[in-house]
Design a protein around this motif. Structure first.
Motif, PDB file in Angstrom:
ATOM      1  N   VAL A   1      12.148   1.833  -1.275  1.00  0.00           N
ATOM      2  CA  VAL A   1      11.584   1.522   0.045  1.00  0.00           C
ATOM      3  C   VAL A   1      10.110   1.909   0.080  1.00  0.00           C
ATOM      4  CG1 VAL A   1      11.663   2.139   2.497  1.00  0.00           C
ATOM      5  CG2 VAL A   1      13.777   1.609   1.279  1.00  0.00           C
ATOM      6  N   ASN A   2       9.768   3.045  -0.492  1.00  0.00           N
ATOM      7  CA  ASN A   2       8.369   3.473  -0.553  1.00  0.00           C
ATOM      8  C   ASN A   2       7.536   2.467  -1.351  1.00  0.00           C
ATOM      9  OD1 ASN A   2       6.208   5.498  -0.151  1.00  0.00           O
ATOM     10  ND2 ASN A   2       6.308   5.579  -2.388  1.00  0.00           N
ATOM     11  N   GLU A   3       8.059   2.032  -2.483  1.00  0.00           N
ATOM     12  CA  GLU A   3       7.340   1.052  -3.313  1.00  0.00           C
ATOM     13  C   GLU A   3       7.162  -0.267  -2.565  1.00  0.00           C
ATOM     14  OE1 GLU A   3       5.247  -0.252  -6.619  1.00  0.00           O
ATOM     15  OE2 GLU A   3       5.929   1.774  -6.138  1.00  0.00           O
ATOM     16  N   LEU A   4       8.189  -0.698  -1.850  1.00  0.00           N
ATOM     17  CA  LEU A   4       8.105  -1.920  -1.053  1.00  0.00           C
ATOM     18  C   LEU A   4       7.049  -1.784   0.033  1.00  0.00           C
ATOM     19  CD1 LEU A   4       9.164  -4.740  -0.300  1.00  0.00           C
ATOM     20  CD2 LEU A   4      10.944  -3.599   1.041  1.00  0.00           C
ATOM     21  N   ALA A   5       7.014  -0.644   0.706  1.00  0.00           N
ATOM     22  CA  ALA A   5       6.021  -0.412   1.751  1.00  0.00           C
ATOM     23  C   ALA A   5       4.604  -0.438   1.181  1.00  0.00           C
ATOM     24  CB  ALA A   5       6.284   0.920   2.446  1.00  0.00           C
ATOM     25  N   CYS A   6       4.411   0.208   0.046  1.00  0.00           N
ATOM     26  CA  CYS A   6       3.081   0.223  -0.578  1.00  0.00           C
ATOM     27  C   CYS A   6       2.625  -1.182  -0.939  1.00  0.00           C
ATOM     28  CB  CYS A   6       3.083   1.102  -1.831  1.00  0.00           C
ATOM     29  SG  CYS A   6       3.241   2.860  -1.485  1.00  0.00           S
ATOM     30  N   ARG A   7       3.534  -1.949  -1.537  1.00  0.00           N
ATOM     31  CA  ARG A   7       3.179  -3.318  -1.924  1.00  0.00           C
ATOM     32  C   ARG A   7       2.898  -4.196  -0.714  1.00  0.00           C
ATOM     33  NH1 ARG A   7       7.043  -4.813  -7.093  1.00  0.00           N
ATOM     34  NH2 ARG A   7       6.651  -2.909  -8.269  1.00  0.00           N
ATOM     35  N   ALA A   8       3.677  -4.013   0.356  1.00  0.00           N
ATOM     36  CA  ALA A   8       3.478  -4.817   1.564  1.00  0.00           C
ATOM     37  C   ALA A   8       2.147  -4.492   2.221  1.00  0.00           C
ATOM     38  CB  ALA A   8       4.628  -4.579   2.538  1.00  0.00           C
ATOM     39  N   VAL A   9       1.826  -3.217   2.328  1.00  0.00           N
ATOM     40  CA  VAL A   9       0.552  -2.815   2.933  1.00  0.00           C
ATOM     41  C   VAL A   9      -0.613  -3.322   2.093  1.00  0.00           C
ATOM     42  CG1 VAL A   9      -0.921  -0.816   3.450  1.00  0.00           C
ATOM     43  CG2 VAL A   9       1.449  -0.859   4.226  1.00  0.00           C
ATOM     44  N   LEU A  10      -0.510  -3.211   0.794  1.00  0.00           N
ATOM     45  CA  LEU A  10      -1.574  -3.687  -0.082  1.00  0.00           C
ATOM     46  C   LEU A  10      -1.760  -5.202   0.044  1.00  0.00           C
ATOM     47  CD1 LEU A  10      -3.670  -2.887  -2.163  1.00  0.00           C
ATOM     48  CD2 LEU A  10      -1.935  -3.155  -3.924  1.00  0.00           C
ATOM     49  N   ALA A  11      -0.663  -5.942   0.089  1.00  0.00           N
ATOM     50  CA  ALA A  11      -0.753  -7.401   0.234  1.00  0.00           C
ATOM     51  C   ALA A  11      -1.391  -7.779   1.571  1.00  0.00           C
ATOM     52  CB  ALA A  11       0.626  -8.028   0.108  1.00  0.00           C
ATOM     53  N   LEU A  12      -0.989  -7.110   2.650  1.00  0.00           N
ATOM     54  CA  LEU A  12      -1.583  -7.383   3.958  1.00  0.00           C
ATOM     55  C   LEU A  12      -3.058  -7.000   3.996  1.00  0.00           C
ATOM     56  CD1 LEU A  12       1.204  -6.354   6.493  1.00  0.00           C
ATOM     57  CD2 LEU A  12       0.202  -8.613   6.183  1.00  0.00           C
ATOM     58  N   ALA A  13      -3.395  -5.896   3.369  1.00  0.00           N
ATOM     59  CA  ALA A  13      -4.800  -5.461   3.341  1.00  0.00           C
ATOM     60  C   ALA A  13      -5.668  -6.498   2.633  1.00  0.00           C
ATOM     61  CB  ALA A  13      -4.921  -4.103   2.666  1.00  0.00           C
ATOM     62  N   ARG A  14      -5.193  -7.003   1.525  1.00  0.00           N
ATOM     63  CA  ARG A  14      -5.949  -8.043   0.800  1.00  0.00           C
ATOM     64  C   ARG A  14      -6.060  -9.311   1.633  1.00  0.00           C
ATOM     65  NH1 ARG A  14      -3.116  -7.116  -5.065  1.00  0.00           N
ATOM     66  NH2 ARG A  14      -4.374  -5.318  -5.671  1.00  0.00           N
ATOM     67  N   GLU A  15      -4.962  -9.696   2.283  1.00  0.00           N
ATOM     68  CA  GLU A  15      -4.949 -10.902   3.102  1.00  0.00           C
ATOM     69  C   GLU A  15      -5.904 -10.787   4.285  1.00  0.00           C
ATOM     70  OE1 GLU A  15      -1.631 -12.526   6.039  1.00  0.00           O
ATOM     71  OE2 GLU A  15      -1.037 -12.765   3.930  1.00  0.00           O
ATOM     72  N   ARG A  16      -5.955  -9.622   4.902  1.00  0.00           N
ATOM     73  CA  ARG A  16      -6.792  -9.405   6.082  1.00  0.00           C
ATOM     74  C   ARG A  16      -8.214  -8.982   5.741  1.00  0.00           C
ATOM     75  NH1 ARG A  16      -2.880  -5.780  10.032  1.00  0.00           N
ATOM     76  NH2 ARG A  16      -1.217  -7.321  10.282  1.00  0.00           N
ATOM     77  N   GLY A  17      -8.446  -8.599   4.500  1.00  0.00           N
ATOM     78  CA  GLY A  17      -9.762  -8.097   4.124  1.00  0.00           C
ATOM     79  C   GLY A  17     -10.052  -6.730   4.721  1.00  0.00           C
ATOM     80  N   GLU A  18      -9.017  -5.924   4.898  1.00  0.00           N
ATOM     81  CA  GLU A  18      -9.145  -4.587   5.471  1.00  0.00           C
ATOM     82  C   GLU A  18      -8.667  -3.554   4.455  1.00  0.00           C
ATOM     83  OE1 GLU A  18      -6.744  -4.696   8.983  1.00  0.00           O
ATOM     84  OE2 GLU A  18      -8.150  -5.933  10.095  1.00  0.00           O
ATOM     85  N   SER A  19      -8.909  -2.303   4.750  1.00  0.00           N
ATOM     86  CA  SER A  19      -8.430  -1.237   3.861  1.00  0.00           C
ATOM     87  C   SER A  19      -6.928  -1.039   4.063  1.00  0.00           C
ATOM     88  CB  SER A  19      -9.169   0.066   4.138  1.00  0.00           C
ATOM     89  OG  SER A  19      -8.718   0.625   5.355  1.00  0.00           O
TER      90      SER A  19
END
Length: 98
Positions: free
Chosen positions: A66-84
């Protein structure tokens, strides 16, 4: 002669035991499959699927997945949004910007 009879009997008994042994009706799941099923079931508020997925792996493995999934999801959203990733994570949790 007794050696042959013993071998034959052991083969018959072995085959009988193999037939009598219950076969698992589901395959083993890895921790990432369990995490994905657990999180998606939680989002859909499906308690039965949550409980099922939680039983596929140990609690520690599920937590890691679950932690790994959360990290990957946040990273993907950050790249998509251009945010940290920090900004995205805080936004997802409804926390004020830091």
């Amino acid at each position: 002669m007794f050696g042959r009879v013993g071998k034959a009997c052991s083969r018959v008994l072995g085959a009988w035991r193999a037939e009598a042994a219950p076969e698992p009706d589901r395959r083993a799941h890895n921790l990432f499959e369990a995490a994905a099923a657990y999180v998606s079931a939680g989002v859909e508020d499906d308690r039965e699927r949550v409980d099922e997925a939680a039983g596929w792996v140990s609690p520690e493995a599920l937590s890691f997945g679950v932690n790994e999934l959360a990290c990957r999801a946040v990273l993907a959203l950050a790249r998509e949004r251009g945010e940290s990733p920090r900004t995205v994570a805080r936004s997802l949790l409804g926390l004020p910007g830091a």
